[in-house]
Write an enzyme that holds these catalytic residues in place. Sequence first.
Site, PDB file in Angstrom:
ATOM      1  N   ASP A  83       0.824  -1.207   0.000  1.00 24.58           N
ATOM      2  CA  ASP A  83       0.000   0.000   0.000  1.00 24.58           C
ATOM      3  C   ASP A  83       0.859   1.258   0.000  1.00 24.58           C
ATOM      4  OD1 ASP A  83      -2.673  -0.751  -0.079  1.00 24.58           O
ATOM      5  OD2 ASP A  83      -2.796  -1.092   2.076  1.00 24.58           O
ATOM      6  N   GLU A  87      -5.581   3.903  -3.194  1.00 24.49           N
ATOM      7  CA  GLU A  87      -7.033   4.046  -3.114  1.00 24.49           C
ATOM      8  C   GLU A  87      -7.532   5.176  -3.996  1.00 24.49           C
ATOM      9  OE1 GLU A  87      -7.179   2.728   1.634  1.00 24.49           O
ATOM     10  OE2 GLU A  87      -8.010   4.664   0.996  1.00 24.49           O
ATOM     11  N   GLU A 138     -13.956  -2.895  -1.571  1.00 24.87           N
ATOM     12  CA  GLU A 138     -14.174  -3.095  -0.141  1.00 24.87           C
ATOM     13  C   GLU A 138     -15.547  -2.612   0.304  1.00 24.87           C
ATOM     14  OE1 GLU A 138     -12.053  -2.144   4.202  1.00 24.87           O
ATOM     15  OE2 GLU A 138     -11.032  -1.616   2.329  1.00 24.87           O
TER      16      GLU A 138
END
Length: 271
Positions: A90, A122, A189
Site C-alpha cells: 500500500d 485508493e 471493499e
Amino acid sequence: MSVTKEIKRITTETLRKMKFEGEKISMLTAYDFTISTLVDKAGTEVILVGDSAANVMAGHETTLPITLDQMIYHAQCVVRGAKRALVVVDLPFGTYQSDPQKALDSAIRIMKESGAHAIKLEGGQEVAESIRRIVNAGIPVMGHLGLTPQSIYQFGSYKVRAKDEAEAEQLLSDAKLLEELGCFSLVMEKIPAGLATKVTESIAIPTIGIGAGNGCDGQVLVVHDMLGLNNEFKPKFVRKYLNLEDQVVGAIEQYVADVKSTDFPNSNEQY
C-alpha cells in the site's frame, strides 16, 4: 487444471490468467517475515503489505498515521519471507493524493528499497494522474474502490459504500477507468455483492473483494482477523478460521504459572 499449480512465482500475468480460467485468487495481508513465510507456504497467491499495519501492528485507530518509511520496512520483512506469492504494498496516506510526481517517487522508493512486486492505492478519477505516472514508469498498480479507509474522515464511518445508484454508477465508472489506466487488479471493499459482481463482469482485470461478496475474482482478509487474534473485531465479512487470541492468552498464562511455580525450566530444559 489450476493455473497456479506448477508456477514458481506468481505474477500479474498469472492473476489475469486465473480470472480468464475462472480460478479464484486468494490474498492475505502480512507485515513481518514470520507470518509472510507461513502465508506464502500455505499457497496464497497474493500477499498485501497493507497500511492496516497502522492498526494491527502499531495500535492506531485509523490507517492514516503510518509513514512511507514504515511501509517500506514492513515490505522488506515480507518480501524476505515470500518465495512464491506476489507482494503488493500500500502507498500510505499523503504519499500520492495531491501530487502525481510525489506518487511516482513514493512508488519507486517502495519498489527499489523493499523488492516488492507492485503497489496499491485508493481512489478513482481523483488519483488518475498519479496512477498514470506510476504505470508509465513500469510499476504494476492495484486499485482500490468502495470503502477506502484512508478517506475515513471524509466518509465519517466504515459503513457499506455504493448502496445508492449514483455512487454505484461512479464506482463502476472508476473501475473501468482504472482498467484503462493500466491497473492490473482492483480491490473492492464493503460494497453490495451485486454491484461487485457487475463490476467484475464489466472489466477484464481481476477483482479482489473484502466484504463484497463471492462474485469477485478473489478475496482478501487481514491475516490477524481470519486467525482470530482480536476477539473484539467482528465485522460481518470476516470468517475466523482460528481463535488464536484465547489460545495465545491461555498459553502465556500457563507459562507465567509455570515460571512462578518453578515448573519451568525443568531438568531437561537447562544446560
